[in-house]
Design an enzyme around this catalytic site. Structure first.
Site, PDB file in Angstrom:
ATOM      1  N   ASP A   1       0.868  -1.174   0.000  1.00  5.19           N
ATOM      2  CA  ASP A   1       0.000   0.000   0.000  1.00  5.19           C
ATOM      3  C   ASP A   1       0.909   1.231   0.000  1.00  5.19           C
ATOM      4  O   ASP A   1       2.133   1.133   0.147  1.00  5.19           O
ATOM      5  CB  ASP A   1      -0.988  -0.013   1.174  1.00  5.19           C
ATOM      6  CG  ASP A   1      -2.213   0.855   0.868  1.00  5.19           C
ATOM      7  OD1 ASP A   1      -2.154   1.662  -0.080  1.00  5.19           O
ATOM      8  OD2 ASP A   1      -3.228   0.740   1.574  1.00  5.19           O
TER       9      ASP A   1
HETATM   10  C1  NOJ Z   1      -3.933   3.986  -0.034  1.00 10.24           C
HETATM   11  C2  NOJ Z   1      -5.132   3.094   0.089  1.00 10.24           C
HETATM   12  O1  NOJ Z   1      -5.099   2.391   1.303  1.00 10.24           O
HETATM   13  C3  NOJ Z   1      -5.255   2.107  -1.047  1.00 10.24           C
HETATM   14  O2  NOJ Z   1      -6.453   1.419  -0.909  1.00 10.24           O
HETATM   15  C4  NOJ Z   1      -5.157   2.803  -2.359  1.00 10.24           C
HETATM   16  O3  NOJ Z   1      -5.318   1.885  -3.410  1.00 10.24           O
HETATM   17  C5  NOJ Z   1      -3.813   3.502  -2.433  1.00 10.24           C
HETATM   18  N1  NOJ Z   1      -3.722   4.482  -1.365  1.00 10.24           N
HETATM   19  C6  NOJ Z   1      -3.586   4.183  -3.760  1.00 10.24           C
HETATM   20  O4  NOJ Z   1      -4.372   5.291  -3.876  1.00 10.24           O
END
Ligand code: NOJ
Length: 748
Positions: free
Chosen positions: A289
């Site tokens: 993430d």
């Molecule tokens: C953080 C989020 O937790 C995740 O779900 C997302 O896909 C990414 N950022 C990218 O934006």
């Protein structure tokens, strides 16, 4: 041809002077694995690490962007494998052209959070889950994929399949709610929808099951917080939707920000390497993430980015989103023999495989066609599907004295509340803003007025803002209500009040909304309350006093039309809650499939030394699976094929449902099971099946469920997935709290 295969297999060469990998043997095309190997052989260590590196573009972003150097130059040097937040054929083409200037011309992958639509915004995922309409949910993902793939996007960071039982957690809006069975069915449908007939088609994007794992169980519902849970709970409740996504062929996984029992998910070898890539044999790739590799320093799991990179790749994280830990440290880690090159090669292989499967080596620009982008974005069928999905997502919570549907002959109506004329608040979190939003998003006001007779008098008053203390608009709202035959109030949470980093400790209606509802209700006029939200809210006063309550969540571009259709009976609401609605924050976490405890509170009037609160009942305000209709469904007693079963036999459960009301309508028939006594305690009920049926007024249909011992399985103390003979309860009904129960014995 076949006989020659072996002779020519080794003659294939990767020729990367152009953008293509060419096999010089005409006899047999190379397999993707062979093509990947031939590319890998040409790559320097730095180029390999480049493939593991993912940056956000500056077009929009969903987290802090590190301004460390020229991304464009890095792309040309082959230091980047993927980007996110680059939308539109023009932007993606520009960056892909840079990648084509790199030595090996390996195409970039463009990922994006296409969570509930791109150009056409569908209801938020939690709302869609309330439809329990699996084909409709798949179609919603299919259309999102078409629009994304037509805009240069190769990969969506969806579906989010995190189970959550805590409505304080802002990200409940992104998932399918609290239940692993419903969550698994929906996870499968979404993956199928996004990936369509297979990667490589021009209308399919790679899906991403996230966040692996247990992110939805953050302590206290506070986003990014720690998770501590038993292995059994993990396997029984939190992992099944991930397994379902995997079984549906999901191309990628994303790990999560949380630590799980003390080990950050990003550095969690058990989750990623042992379970996902090992036991589950996942052969796609795993992305971290945003910044989660580097965040392991703050977790206190590693000292610096170098250790973070080593921990993450060793644990199985293939791609580093935005932390740059791999980019800056991996080459040296490999040279110092801290990380075996085989780990890097494996990660690169997985990523290149997907690039080949998407057809990007054949044509890196194949998703960047401006004509297709325009045609797909303007496809009217998408609007129709968004309307269908929005209508199906609405849940009718209360309808006393049949206030709803509103009669078409209504003369004077008051439309009150901060959401009535709102435009983008209908879209909810994880949605996109487009220049033509004001003409393409149907406001609730427009949707309602379109359904009114021409000569009807409409009073409008905003009444209050969404979230402040200003009550100066009350007087106008009260006057509007006084001069109306019926009042519709639209209240709830602003678009950015649920979502990532949007946890709330109090989940009541924000600002002065409840005070406005009380003031308008005091006029004595019948009030219909619409609640717009990304989570279950608490609105006890309204629930107890307002005659009609419609939970609309955030419904997307077609919100207004969907609401108009439901309020005037053009669509009979059929949604059922995918999460339990608490009476008070103090009940959270709250979910229907809890254990019985040794001292269950059987009688809410006798709470003497039982498992209960002294200041409120255990029961929720609205139970899981609950939702009303304008018509009335009557369940006949269920019929069981047997009450004593043996081993591999199948139990058939039949139930007849009649529509005894005036309206055609859909009902979600739910089947729950309880294992009464087992070697580990089992929930008081678990959803094991459901069917959504359409019944015309006066019609009766029979619904049939088949149950086998696979439905009885659970994880025992040794974490074996087994079933144990004994007594079971079979429950069928209209919600988790309203069921008919029959006992059966299942013998070995
Ligand atoms: C953080 C989020 O937790 C995740 O779900 C997302 O896909 C990414 N950022 C990218 O934006």
């Amino acid at each position: 041809m076949h006989m020659q295969i072996h002779h020519f297999r080794n003659l294939c060469l990767a020729i990367l002077a152009t953008t293509q990998v060419v096999c010089v043997s005409a006899q047999k095309p190379k397999t993707i694995a062979q093509k990947v190997d031939s590319v890998l052989r040409l790559m320097t260590l730095e180029e390999k690490i480049g493939q593991l590196n993912q940056y956000s573009g500056d077009w929009s972003h969903t987290g802090p962007i590190t301004k460390d150097g020229d991304k464009q130059a890095q792309i040309k040097r082959g230091q980047l494998g993927s980007m996110l937040n680059i939308v539109g054929v023009e932007h993606t083409r520009t960056l892909q052209e840079l990648a084509m200037q790199s030595r090996l011309k390996i195409p970039l992958l463009f990922g994006q959070d296409v969570i509930h639509g791109l150009k056409t915004t569908f209801p938020i995922p939690l709302a869609e889950a309330a439809s329990w309409d699996i084909p409709a949910i798949e179609r919603s993902a299919r259309i999102a994929a078409k629009e994304a793939a037509a805009s240069g996007i190769h990969w969506t960071f969806a579906p989010m399949v995190d189970i959550s039982r805590d409505p304080r957690w802002g990200r409940v809006m992104e998932g399918a709610g609290e239940d692993p069975f419903l969550g698994s069915v929906i996870a499968k449908a979404r993956v199928k929808g996004f990936q369509g007939n297979g990667l490589g088609r021009l209308d399919a994007v790679m899906a991403c099951a996230k966040h692996f794992a247990a992110y939805g169980a953050a302590v206290g519902g506070r986003d990014y917080n720690s998770v501590d849970m038993s292995e059994r709970m993990l396997h029984e409740v939190y992992l099944p939707p991930f397994k379902a996504a995997l079984d549906a062929g999901v191309a990628t996984f994303m790990n999560s920000f949380n630590d799980l029992n003390g080990v950050p998910a990003t550095g969690n070898r058990y989750l990623q390497r042992t379970l996902l890539k090992g036991q589950w044999k996942f052969n796609g790739f795993l992305v971290s993430d945003w910044g989660s590799v580097g965040e392991m320093i703050a977790h206190g799991f590693v000292q610096d980015n170098r250790e973070a990179a080593k921990a993450a790749i060793s644990a199985g994280s293939d791609m580093d989103m935005e932390s740059r830990s791999y980019l800056h440290n991996m080459a040296d880690l490999v040279k110092q023999q801290q990380v075996p090159i085989a780990l890097v090669d494996d990660a690169v292989r997985r990523i290149l495989t997907k690039k080949f499967e998407m057809g990007l080596f054949d044509d890196p620009f194949r998703f960047s066609n401006p004509q297709r982008e325009q045609a797909v974005w303007n496809d009217l069928a998408h609007k129709a599907a968004a309307l269908d999905m929005a209508r199906k997502s609405i849940v009718l919570l209360k309808n006393e004295q049949q206030v709803l549907p509103i009669q078409a002959s209504v003369k004077k109506i008051a439309l009150i509340g901060p959401f009535m004329k709102a435009v983008r608040d209908n879209l909810g979190f994880w949605s996109y803003e487009w220049p033509d939003d004001s003409s393409t998003i149907v406001t609730q006001y427009a949707g309602i007025v379109n359904r009114l007779p021409k000569d009807a008098i409409v009073h409008y008053a905003k009444g209050c803002n969404i979230n402040d203390a200003d009550s100066s608009g009350f007087a106008v709202a009260i006057a509007a209500a006084k001069d109306a035959d019926i009042v519709v109030m639209s209240m709830g949470e602003a678009r950015d009040m649920s979502g990532e980093a949007k946890s709330r400790s109090g989940i009541q209606l924000p600002g002065v909304q409840e005070a406005l509802i009380k003031a308008v209700h005091a006029t004595g006029k019948p009030v219909v309350l619409l609640i717009n939200a990304g989570r279950p809210l608490i609105f006890n006063w309204a629930a107890d006093n307002v005659p009609a309550i419609v939970y609309t969540w955030w419904l997307g571009s077609q919100a207004g039309n969907a609401i108009g259709d439901v309020l005037f009976g053009a669509y009979n609401p059929s949604g059922k809650l995918p999460m339990t609605f608490p009476r008070s924050e103090g009940q959270i976490p709250i979910y229907y499939s809890h254990y019985n405890t040794g001292r269950p509170a059987k009688d809410e009037n006798n709470l003497f030394y039982v498992s209960a609160y002294t200041d409120l009942p255990n029961s929720p305000k609205y139970p899981f699976g609950f939702g009303l209709s304008y018509t009335e469904f009557k369940y006949a007693p269920m019929q069981l094929s047997d009450t004593v079963l043996k081993g591999k036999e199948t139990l058939t459960v039949k139930v007849q449902i009649s529509n005894q009301g005036k309206y055609d309508g859909e009902e979600v028939v739910q089947l729950y099971l309880r294992d009464v006594t087992a070697s580990v305690v089992r929930p008081v009920k678990e959803l094991k099946g459901f069917q959504k049926i359409l019944l015309k007024a006066g019609e009766t249909k029979e619904v049939i469920f088949q149950i086998t011992t696979d439905d009885l399985r659970f994880y025992n103390e040794a974490l074996q997935h087994i079933w144990e003979p004994g007594e079971f309860h079979v429950m069928v009904g209209t919600s988790s709290a309203q069921v008919e129960t029959r006992k059966i014995i299942w013998q070995q």
